[in-house]
Design a protein around this motif. Structure first.
Motif, PDB file in Angstrom:
ATOM      1  N   LEU A 167       0.967  -1.295  -0.330  1.00 46.05           N
ATOM      2  CA  LEU A 167      -0.240   0.031  -0.007  1.00 46.05           C
ATOM      3  C   LEU A 167       0.327   0.976   0.281  1.00 46.05           C
ATOM      4  O   LEU A 167       0.795   1.586  -0.744  1.00 46.05           O
ATOM      5  N   VAL A 168       2.257   1.240   0.366  1.00 47.92           N
ATOM      6  CA  VAL A 168       2.598   2.084   0.824  1.00 47.92           C
ATOM      7  C   VAL A 168       3.094   2.746  -0.626  1.00 47.92           C
ATOM      8  O   VAL A 168       3.227   3.465  -1.112  1.00 47.92           O
ATOM      9  N   LEU A 169       3.707   1.587  -1.097  1.00 48.38           N
ATOM     10  CA  LEU A 169       4.309   1.624  -2.779  1.00 48.38           C
ATOM     11  C   LEU A 169       4.035   2.579  -3.697  1.00 48.38           C
ATOM     12  O   LEU A 169       3.487   3.131  -4.428  1.00 48.38           O
ATOM     13  N   TRP A 170       2.103   1.332  -3.314  1.00 48.15           N
ATOM     14  CA  TRP A 170       1.114   2.369  -4.289  1.00 48.15           C
ATOM     15  C   TRP A 170       1.047   3.650  -3.873  1.00 48.15           C
ATOM     16  O   TRP A 170       0.741   4.409  -4.630  1.00 48.15           O
ATOM     17  N   MET A 171       0.769   4.057  -2.702  1.00 48.71           N
ATOM     18  CA  MET A 171       0.947   5.751  -2.892  1.00 48.71           C
ATOM     19  C   MET A 171       2.411   6.685  -3.115  1.00 48.71           C
ATOM     20  O   MET A 171       1.823   7.323  -3.219  1.00 48.71           O
ATOM     21  N   LEU A 172       3.184   6.009  -3.249  1.00 46.79           N
ATOM     22  CA  LEU A 172       4.574   6.663  -4.018  1.00 46.79           C
ATOM     23  C   LEU A 172       4.449   6.285  -4.641  1.00 46.79           C
ATOM     24  O   LEU A 172       4.885   7.786  -5.532  1.00 46.79           O
ATOM     25  N   PHE A 173       4.047   6.066  -5.099  1.00 43.78           N
ATOM     26  CA  PHE A 173       4.151   5.522  -6.761  1.00 43.78           C
ATOM     27  C   PHE A 173       3.031   6.256  -7.635  1.00 43.78           C
ATOM     28  O   PHE A 173       2.737   7.011  -8.695  1.00 43.78           O
ATOM     29  N   SER A 174       1.690   6.672  -7.099  1.00 45.31           N
ATOM     30  CA  SER A 174       0.137   7.448  -7.713  1.00 45.31           C
ATOM     31  C   SER A 174       0.304   8.587  -6.889  1.00 45.31           C
ATOM     32  O   SER A 174       0.849   9.425  -7.860  1.00 45.31           O
ATOM     33  N   LEU A 175       1.656   8.933  -6.500  1.00 48.21           N
ATOM     34  CA  LEU A 175       2.278  10.538  -5.686  1.00 48.21           C
ATOM     35  C   LEU A 175       3.079  10.446  -7.283  1.00 48.21           C
ATOM     36  O   LEU A 175       2.959  11.716  -8.238  1.00 48.21           O
ATOM     37  N   LEU A 176       3.396  10.044  -7.517  1.00 49.03           N
ATOM     38  CA  LEU A 176       4.719  10.323  -8.561  1.00 49.03           C
ATOM     39  C   LEU A 176       4.183  10.551 -10.437  1.00 49.03           C
ATOM     40  O   LEU A 176       4.453  11.177 -11.144  1.00 49.03           O
ATOM     41  N   ALA A 177       3.184   9.393 -10.096  1.00 44.05           N
ATOM     42  CA  ALA A 177       2.582   9.443 -11.296  1.00 44.05           C
ATOM     43  C   ALA A 177       1.969  10.078 -11.520  1.00 44.05           C
ATOM     44  O   ALA A 177       1.828  10.674 -12.728  1.00 44.05           O
ATOM     45  N   LEU A 178       1.080  10.990 -10.704  1.00 42.72           N
ATOM     46  CA  LEU A 178       0.221  12.309 -10.929  1.00 42.72           C
ATOM     47  C   LEU A 178       1.572  13.098 -11.005  1.00 42.72           C
ATOM     48  O   LEU A 178       0.610  14.159 -12.184  1.00 42.72           O
ATOM     49  N   SER A 179       2.378  13.540 -10.747  1.00 42.12           N
ATOM     50  CA  SER A 179       3.424  14.334 -10.616  1.00 42.12           C
ATOM     51  C   SER A 179       3.492  14.430 -12.225  1.00 42.12           C
ATOM     52  O   SER A 179       3.672  15.698 -13.303  1.00 42.12           O
ATOM     53  N   LEU A 180       4.072  13.358 -12.752  1.00 43.92           N
ATOM     54  CA  LEU A 180       4.634  12.960 -14.238  1.00 43.92           C
ATOM     55  C   LEU A 180       3.364  13.511 -15.073  1.00 43.92           C
ATOM     56  O   LEU A 180       3.220  13.925 -15.875  1.00 43.92           O
ATOM     57  N   ASN A 181       2.218  13.215 -14.594  1.00 44.97           N
ATOM     58  CA  ASN A 181       0.824  13.557 -15.483  1.00 44.97           C
ATOM     59  C   ASN A 181       0.649  14.918 -15.988  1.00 44.97           C
ATOM     60  O   ASN A 181       0.348  15.472 -16.482  1.00 44.97           O
ATOM     61  N   ILE A 182       1.342  16.041 -14.565  1.00 38.89           N
ATOM     62  CA  ILE A 182       0.974  17.448 -14.984  1.00 38.89           C
ATOM     63  C   ILE A 182       2.341  17.910 -15.982  1.00 38.89           C
ATOM     64  O   ILE A 182       1.545  18.643 -17.144  1.00 38.89           O
ATOM     65  N   ILE A 183       3.045  16.449 -16.639  1.00 41.10           N
ATOM     66  CA  ILE A 183       3.912  17.454 -18.072  1.00 41.10           C
ATOM     67  C   ILE A 183       3.416  16.433 -18.914  1.00 41.10           C
ATOM     68  O   ILE A 183       3.399  17.003 -20.143  1.00 41.10           O
ATOM     69  N   VAL A 184       3.265  15.294 -19.455  1.00 42.48           N
ATOM     70  CA  VAL A 184       2.489  14.032 -20.207  1.00 42.48           C
ATOM     71  C   VAL A 184       0.658  14.511 -20.038  1.00 42.48           C
ATOM     72  O   VAL A 184       0.626  14.853 -21.857  1.00 42.48           O
ATOM     73  N   GLY A 185       0.067  14.587 -18.370  1.00 48.85           N
ATOM     74  CA  GLY A 185      -1.540  14.705 -19.849  1.00 48.85           C
ATOM     75  C   GLY A 185      -2.019  16.234 -19.418  1.00 48.85           C
ATOM     76  O   GLY A 185      -2.756  16.807 -20.562  1.00 48.85           O
ATOM     77  N   TYR A 186      -0.863  17.477 -18.806  1.00 51.11           N
ATOM     78  CA  TYR A 186      -1.539  18.533 -18.963  1.00 51.11           C
ATOM     79  C   TYR A 186      -1.108  19.618 -19.695  1.00 51.11           C
ATOM     80  O   TYR A 186      -1.769  20.435 -20.614  1.00 51.11           O
ATOM     81  N   ILE A 187       0.567  19.248 -19.766  1.00 51.67           N
ATOM     82  CA  ILE A 187       1.389  20.650 -20.785  1.00 51.67           C
ATOM     83  C   ILE A 187       1.556  19.701 -22.339  1.00 51.67           C
ATOM     84  O   ILE A 187       2.389  20.430 -22.770  1.00 51.67           O
ATOM     85  N   GLY A 188       1.479  18.564 -22.072  1.00 52.77           N
ATOM     86  CA  GLY A 188       1.515  17.955 -23.244  1.00 52.77           C
ATOM     87  C   GLY A 188       3.132  16.987 -23.935  1.00 52.77           C
ATOM     88  O   GLY A 188       3.115  17.557 -24.711  1.00 52.77           O
ATOM     89  N   GLU A 189       4.034  17.130 -22.798  1.00 53.97           N
ATOM     90  CA  GLU A 189       4.863  17.084 -23.106  1.00 53.97           C
ATOM     91  C   GLU A 189       5.006  15.693 -22.935  1.00 53.97           C
ATOM     92  O   GLU A 189       5.180  15.322 -21.941  1.00 53.97           O
TER      93      GLU A 189
END
Length: 322
Positions: free
Chosen positions: A30-52
């Motif tokens: 569960l800890v790994l899930w939450m940490l990876f979720s935080l990282l994936a959400l942060s990468l999503n800013i770049i990939v999903g929101y600004i399109g790079e």
């Protein structure tokens, strides 16, 4: 259940999970899930929101981890202050790299971020006096709030990481409802048109990039204190590929998508442990199938069944890093 209550129900379920499982190893997952979720959400800013498309995001995760470890062990910086410094230093690196590379679009930007990640990984491997090289840093102290409270168990780290995920997910939701968020989406969908309407495209991209890298640094710091040992492998392409799989398979440009993607990744990582390196082939096949048959990610299935427009309000169109 009304859709407005669904997030609260999911948060309540997430809070109850460690109590329901009651197994220490499940708490670790569960800890790994939450940490990876935080990282994936942060990468999503770049990939999903600004399109790079960035191939260097794992480097910022590693920078945060090493900053927290070195600050805590060599300089005696308190744990909470170490988290702040990890985020600030990772964000500073993000500002420098973004300022240099974000003027370039498309594959060239992805290649530049890949090169940056490789450079940081190499430096970490060979700057033995600072990072202890391939052996890594061990016996990292547990995260503590001064002398008041020390995080020791996996359950405690889970709730800490969950709090970060909830806070950042809400921040992403508020961002997408703001004028800045709309500028992000306009930049992603059609940068020249957005510029003609008065949007400072470069500034928007740089802002998103710095926020994403700072959050990745905080996630790396929590990871270092939780695992108590880190090596240069945290910056490897394996972690970078994992983050991209989480975002794409879950659903880029959404909030629920990266969290679902992280859950799928951690679950499959555990279920496929017996097959060893073959897991990488399975993950690659999962990514390929998702791109072909579910370009909107797993969250698009919810959309097809329930027709929920909120899950796709920020979802990108075709292609990544246009």
């Amino acid at each position: 259940m009304p859709r407005t209550l669904l997030p609260f129900a999911l948060i309540a379920a997430a809070i109850a999970l460690p109590v329901v499982t009651g197994n220490t190893y499940y708490h670790h997952l569960l800890v790994l899930w939450m940490l990876f979720s935080l990282l994936a959400l942060s990468l999503n800013i770049i990939v999903g929101y600004i399109g790079e498309l960035s191939f260097g995001h794992a480097a910022f995760f590693g920078i945060g981890a090493y900053v927290a470890a070195i600050m805590g062990m060599d300089l005696g910086v308190p744990g909470v202050l170490g988290l702040v410094l990890a985020g600030l230093i990772a964000g500073l690196f993000g500002f420098v790299i973004g300022y240099v590379s974000l003027r370039i679009v498309g594959p060239q930007f992805a290649i530049l971020t890949l090169g940056f990640g490789s450079i940081i990984h190499t430096i970490t491997n060979y700057w033995v006096d600072l990072t202890r090289g391939p052996m890594g840093i061990s016996n990292i102290p547990r995260l503590a709030f001064g002398d008041v409270y020390v995080f020791t168990s996996a359950r405690e780290y889970y709730y800490l990481a969950l709090a970060f995920v909830i806070a950042f997910a809400y921040a992403c939701h508020a961002l997408m409802a703001s004028r800045t968020g709309r500028a992000f989406i306009a930049t992603r969908e059609n940068a020249p048109l957005a510029a003609s309407l008065g949007v400072d495209v470069f500034r928007m991209k740089l802002l998103g990039f710095v926020v994403a890298t700072a959050v990745a640094g905080v996630g790396g710091a929590v990871y270092a204190h939780y695992m108590t040992v880190i090596t240069p492998d945290v910056m490897s392409l394996h972690y970078m590929a994992a983050l991209i799989i989480m975002v794409i398979v879950g659903g880029r440009g959404t909030i629920a998508g990266p969290i679902i993607g992280a859950l799928i990744y951690v679950g499959l990582l555990e279920l496929l442990r017996a097959v060893g390196p073959l897991r990488l082939v399975i993950f690659a096949a999962l990514l390929t199938l998702s791109v072909i048959f579910l370009p909107g990610g797993i969250v698009s299935l919810w959309r097809r069944v329930f027709g929920d427009p909120e899950t796709t309000a920020a979802a990108p169109g075709e292609g990544v890093g246009r």
